[in-house]
Design a protein around this motif. Structure first.
Motif, PDB file in Angstrom:
ATOM      1  N   MET A 143       0.820  -1.215   0.000  1.00 43.25           N
ATOM      2  CA  MET A 143       0.000   0.000   0.000  1.00 43.25           C
ATOM      3  C   MET A 143       0.855   1.267   0.000  1.00 43.25           C
ATOM      4  N   GLU A 144       1.987   1.151   0.773  1.00 41.84           N
ATOM      5  CA  GLU A 144       2.861   2.314   0.905  1.00 41.84           C
ATOM      6  C   GLU A 144       3.432   2.711  -0.469  1.00 41.84           C
ATOM      7  N   GLN A 145       3.816   1.627  -1.234  1.00 40.26           N
ATOM      8  CA  GLN A 145       4.378   1.875  -2.568  1.00 40.26           C
ATOM      9  C   GLN A 145       3.377   2.632  -3.443  1.00 40.26           C
ATOM     10  N   ILE A 146       2.100   2.216  -3.322  1.00 37.97           N
ATOM     11  CA  ILE A 146       1.066   2.847  -4.162  1.00 37.97           C
ATOM     12  C   ILE A 146       0.892   4.314  -3.764  1.00 37.97           C
ATOM     13  N   ALA A 147       0.872   4.553  -2.435  1.00 41.74           N
ATOM     14  CA  ALA A 147       0.718   5.929  -1.954  1.00 41.74           C
ATOM     15  C   ALA A 147       1.883   6.806  -2.418  1.00 41.74           C
ATOM     16  N   ILE A 148       3.094   6.232  -2.317  1.00 40.64           N
ATOM     17  CA  ILE A 148       4.282   6.986  -2.782  1.00 40.64           C
ATOM     18  C   ILE A 148       4.177   7.236  -4.283  1.00 40.64           C
ATOM     19  N   GLY A 149       3.701   6.198  -4.968  1.00 39.35           N
ATOM     20  CA  GLY A 149       3.524   6.295  -6.423  1.00 39.35           C
ATOM     21  C   GLY A 149       2.610   7.445  -6.794  1.00 39.35           C
ATOM     22  N   ALA A 177       7.410   3.363 -11.104  1.00 39.23           N
ATOM     23  CA  ALA A 177       6.604   2.550 -12.026  1.00 39.23           C
ATOM     24  C   ALA A 177       5.122   2.861 -11.836  1.00 39.23           C
ATOM     25  N   ILE A 178       4.692   2.948 -10.579  1.00 36.91           N
ATOM     26  CA  ILE A 178       3.277   3.263 -10.305  1.00 36.91           C
ATOM     27  C   ILE A 178       2.962   4.684 -10.764  1.00 36.91           C
ATOM     28  N   ALA A 179       3.908   5.587 -10.529  1.00 37.51           N
ATOM     29  CA  ALA A 179       3.687   6.975 -10.951  1.00 37.51           C
ATOM     30  C   ALA A 179       3.459   7.054 -12.459  1.00 37.51           C
TER      31      ALA A 179
END
Lengths: 236, 231
Positions: free
Chosen positions: B1-7, B204-206
């Motif tokens: 989830m953290e990765q997505i939020a950072i993204g 990558a998510i960004a």
């Protein structure tokens, strides 16, 4: 426009659905085609319109009895009108644009026809918002726009109210009388055939049973089948 | 989830700060996908309309091939195009390996069957009525085809939107023929794949979010055009 059919047959999957010896529809005729379901009325109309090809025989048009269908001089109105997905006036203008009419002439013709058929207030309306009767009137206006010499109609009043029926019938008589347009009308309505048509053609099982002046034929048919049909003994 | 939020945060930063590399990648993605869709539209719409309005020998076989190609795996399309355009391939003299042109060709191979197949299905249902109308109003062959396309424009637009979706989101084919070369053939999807393999998930998510936003904006535009046509 004169239409002459000789030894004309149409087969579907090996079954003969139309078999006409000779038939002449004279220039300027207002001819009704009557008969029970499956008699071949619509098939005959589609053949004359050039929408389907005969299996055998000849179908000739005009004074010169040409074998090529004069698509630019004839048209057809269907029972369920198909209108182009645009406004009423653009529908009426479509055949005129195909024929290269000038914009001013198109405008005049649209005005004339919409007035004649009570469509003035619908000119800018989209075709899919019209009622069945209005749509049929637009289809008729579009068909008449380029002043065809041959007008074919397949039960044009089957799904419309009596007042629209009366308007369409009046228009058919008018263009036949004033412009000399040959009109061929398929109808299930014997009263309409008598009221509108000068001649009537009775068909059964793909064949022409009787052809004559409408009043005489419908009042005093010669053939037994026609008598039974007029008396309502054959299913329409 | 953290990765997505950072993204998400990075996506916003990338868009606001006007990251030059990202804009270049976005520009190339759009150029390749839009070019492919435009070419596929000119090929697919008339083909679908002609197949839908005519009967000819082997029509059913051709339709089966088109339906199969509609679900053609992008890597296969990429591989076949690559074999044709590689230096020793039959079209090697063109010298277009690892260029945006090759990527457009690969995407045309993927998108054209989709637009053709969808157009065919729309045409098949409505063509008889429109054709009868056109004939009875005195239209010739070309005028009939024009009327048919005009009448089916809303459905055809939907086919084009579907094709665009396929082009923009595709990665396998452009990776094979384009090679994901920085500043030359790198597009958003291949960039995302590379970032993932490098373990840079947030970027990558960004980029993925940017891709989604773009897809949303373009689809909104096309939807509005469709609505205007309908009114």
């Amino acid at each position: 426009m004169r239409v002459y059919l000789e030894n004309l047959t149409k087969e579907y999957e090996g079954r003969k659905i139309l078999d006409i010896g000779t038939l002449l529809i004279e220039d300027g005729a207002l001819c009704g085609i009557i008969g029970p379901n499956g008699a071949g009325k619509s098939t005959l109309l589609n053949l004359i319109a050039g929408l389907i090809k005969p299996t055998e025989g000849s179908l000739l048009y005009g004074e010169g009895l040409s074998s090529s269908a004069p698509f630019r001089e004839m048209t057809m109105v269907f029972q369920a009108p198909y209108l182009i997905r645009t406004t009423v006036e653009k529908n009426i203008a479509y055949p005129l644009k195909l024929r290269g009419w000038a914009d001013v002439a198109i405008e005049c013709r649209i005005e004339e026809l919409t007035e004649e058929l009570g469509l003035t207030n619908f000119r800018k309306q989209k075709s899919w918002t019209l009622s069945g009767g209005e749509a049929q009137k637009v289809a008729l206006a579009r068909a008449l726009s380029f002043r065809p010499r041959l007008l074919l109609l397949d039960e044009p009043t089957a799904n419309v109210d009596p007042s629209t029926t009366a308007e369409i019938e009046r228009m058919l008589r008018k263009i036949n009388e004033k412009e000399g347009t040959t009109v061929v009308l398929v109808t299930h309505n014997l009263v309409q055939a008598k009221r509108v048509c000068k001649e009537v053609l009775f068909m059964d099982q793909g064949e022409v049973v009787e052809f004559g002046i409408s009043e005489t034929l419908l009042r005093d048919p010669k053939q037994e089948l026609t008598k039974r049909f007029v008396a309502g003994e054959l299913l329409t | 989830m953290e990765q997505i939020a950072i993204g998400f945060q990075e996506a916003i930063d990338l868009l606001i700060t006007g990251d030059a590399e990202l804009y270049e990648i976005v520009g190339l993605s759009l150029m390749v996908s839009l070019s492919a869709v435009i070419l596929s539209t000119f090929l697919g719409v008339p083909c679908g309309a002609l197949i839908g309005t005519h009967n000819f020998p082997l029509k059913n076989a051709l339709l089966r091939i088109i339906y199969t190609l509609m679900s053609l795996p992008p890597v296969i399309a990429g591989l076949v195009v690559f074999l044709f355009i590689m230096r020793r391939g039959p079209l090697g003299m063109w010298g277009i390996t690892y260029t945006p042109t090759a990527m457009i060709i690969a995407q045309v191979c993927l998108v054209t069957p989709i637009i053709t197949g969808l157009t065919y299905n729309i045409v098949r249902d409505k063509a008889p009525k429109v054709k009868s109308l056109a004939v009875t109003l005195g239209a010739g062959r070309l005028e009939s085809l024009k009327l048919l396309i005009f009448e089916l424009r809303i459905g055809i637009m939907a086919a084009i939107v579907t094709g665009f979706g396929r082009a923009l989101s595709e990665v396998g084919a452009v990776m094979i023929v384009g090679g994901n070369i920085k500043g030359k053939t790198r597009v958003m999807t291949t960039y995302i794949a590379q970032l993932k393999s490098m373990g840079d998930y947030s970027t990558a998510i960004a980029v993925g979010i940017v891709l989604l936003i773009l897809a949303f904006l373009i689809n909104t535009f096309l939807y509005n055009v469709q609505q205007k046509v309908e009114k």
